[in-house]
Design an enzyme around this catalytic site. Structure first.
Site, PDB file in Angstrom:
ATOM      1  N   ASP A  91      19.883  52.595  47.114  1.00 24.24           N
ATOM      2  CA  ASP A  91      18.970  52.013  48.104  1.00 24.24           C
ATOM      3  C   ASP A  91      18.251  50.804  47.529  1.00 24.24           C
ATOM      4  OD1 ASP A  91      19.563  54.215  49.729  1.00 24.24           O
ATOM      5  OD2 ASP A  91      17.804  55.333  49.052  1.00 24.24           O
ATOM      6  N   HIS A 129      17.162  56.646  46.916  1.00 22.73           N
ATOM      7  CA  HIS A 129      18.389  56.848  46.151  1.00 22.73           C
ATOM      8  C   HIS A 129      18.588  55.601  45.287  1.00 22.73           C
ATOM      9  CE1 HIS A 129      18.928  58.972  50.002  1.00 22.73           C
ATOM     10  NE2 HIS A 129      19.722  59.832  49.372  1.00 22.73           N
TER      11      HIS A 129
END
EC number: 5.3.1.5
Length: 441
Positions: A102, A99
């Site tokens: 992240d 993501h």
């Protein structure tokens, strides 16, 4: 700096090996049918669980020991990239997923967030130039920040819709730049808690508008990766609009999106929806919509998404059966959307966990391949449905009968005789094939 300096490259040593840091069944170069294991399985590491997960839960603070956690902010983000590519190399894994949040922290403004992402994407791009590990898929996190409390594309606030669109726009640009095979949409906040304050029709219409815009922008920038929807019935939202494959498929068909999407199916999401993993894979497969897999398993005694590493050989076998019947996953793969348990907090546990998952799917691949080669279930199923290959059954399939003719046929019948489904016999055969593969040296 090295982050796993006490770990050597993980190699295949075979079933007799007692080395916990070695593959017992996953041999990437071994041919199963006309492909190698590596080509069949297309394993991927989930960046969020592996490099950002800290072991925290609603009852306790993070406890994971991670060498890179001595840093903070952008220094931490950079250290995670270094650790990630060291991990990929030592595990010899072909893909990873992430993501946006992240890999880089959100800034005070969207512009600052973009800047942070650009810096880390530059770094990832450099590492990828000398690494065999490629990007299976990326996505935008549209669920963690408080702005998404009422959803993203389905939010009651148009400003949130616009912000979510900006994040996906950036995500697609990153996907194109890093050569992502796919781009994922998971609507964790796309749903509702109560109908008392919800305009469901508007929310569904807006979700479709959002996805059409994403399709249009991907075409505009020349991103040709596969778009994937990841169904989940609940958690964090009570009623999520992509409940399961069948529900999400109906949505895509209703809004003219079916040709642009396939499904990323997660095992634990299937069980939360009251289905088996293989059920969701089968529904997607028979509709030509099986795109990729989030490989994990849930705890059947718990009612939430536990994201355990997959070690259930029955599950991996039946999953690989569907994947092989599908002709593989194409541009998709098996992404370990799984986290080590809170009690497994040392860095080497990350290796033990991935080895367990990779070996489990290697066994599943070999068993499934043999089952298909020997037509174990195919022959039984063909015989079971044989009545539809001749006589009135064939006419039903060919569409040449109506209720009048079927009634006339039924009036001529005596006592109808059914045959046993032989479920226990078939389960015994599954056991036999699984044990034979596990016993082979």
């Amino acid at each position: 700096m090295p982050y796993f300096d006490n770990i050597s490259t993980i190699a295949y040593e075979g079933p007799a090996s007692k080395n916990p840091l070695a593959f017992k069944f996953y041999n990437p170069e071994e041919k199963v049918g006309d492909k190698t294991m590596e080509e069949h399985l297309r394993f991927s590491v989930a960046y969020w669980h592996t490099f950002t997960g800290d072991g925290s839960d609603p009852f306790g603070a993070g406890n994971m020991i991670r060498p890179w956690n001595k840093y903070s902010g952008m220094d931490l983000a950079k250290a995670r990239v270094e650790a990630a590519f060291e991990f990929f190399e030592k595990l010899n894994i072909p893909f990873f997923c992430f993501h946006d949040v992240d890999i880089a922290p959100e800034g005070e403004t969207l512009k600052e967030t973009y800047k942070n992402l650009d810096i880390i994407v530059d770094m990832i791009e450099e590492y990828m130039k000398t690494s065999k590990t490629k990007l299976l898929w990326n996505t935008a996190n549209l669920f963690t920040h408080p702005r998404f409390v009422h959803g993203a594309a389905t939010s009651c606030n148009a400003d949130v819709f616009a912000y979510a669109a900006a994040k996906v726009k950036k995500g697609l640009e990153i996907a194109k730049r890093l050569g992502a095979e796919n781009y994922v949409f998971w609507g964790g906040r796309e749903g509702y808690e109560t109908l008392l304050n919800t305009d469901m029709k508007l929310e569904l219409d807006n979700l479709a508008r959002f996805l059409h815009m994403a399709v249009d922008y991907a075409k505009e920038i020349g991103f040709d990766g596969q778009f994937l929807i990841e169904p989940k019935p609940k958690e964090p939202t009570k009623h999520q609009y992509d409940f399961d494959v069948a529900t999400a498929l109906a949505f895509l068909q209703t809004y003219g999106l079916k040709d642009y999407f396939k499904f990323n199916i997660e095992a634990n999401h299937a069980t939360l929806a009251g289905h088996t993993f293989e059920h969701e894979l089968r529904v997607a497969r028979i509709h030509g919509m099986l795109g990729s897999v989030d490989a994990n398993q849930g705890d059947m005694l718990l009612g939430w998404d536990t994201d355990e590493f997959p070690t259930d050989l029955y599950s991996t076998t039946l999953a690989m059966y569907e994947i092989l019947k599908n002709g593989g996953l194409g541009r998709g793969g098996l992404n370990f959307d799984a986290k080590v348990r809170r009690g497994s907090f040392e860095p080497e546990d990350l290796f033990y966990a991935h080895i367990a998952g990779m070996d489990s799917f290697a066994v599943g691949l070999k068993v499934a391949h043999r089952l298909i080669e020997d037509r174990v279930f195919d022959e039984f199923i063909e015989e079971r449905y044989k009545s539809y290959t001749e006589g009135i059954g064939r006419e039903i399939v060919e569409g040449t009968v109506d209720f009048h003719k079927l009634e006339a046929h039924a009036l001529q019948l005596g006592e109808i005789q059914n045959q046993s489904g032989r479920q226990e016999r078939l389960k015994t055969l599954l056991n036999q094939y699984l044990l034979e593969v596990c016993a082979a040296r």
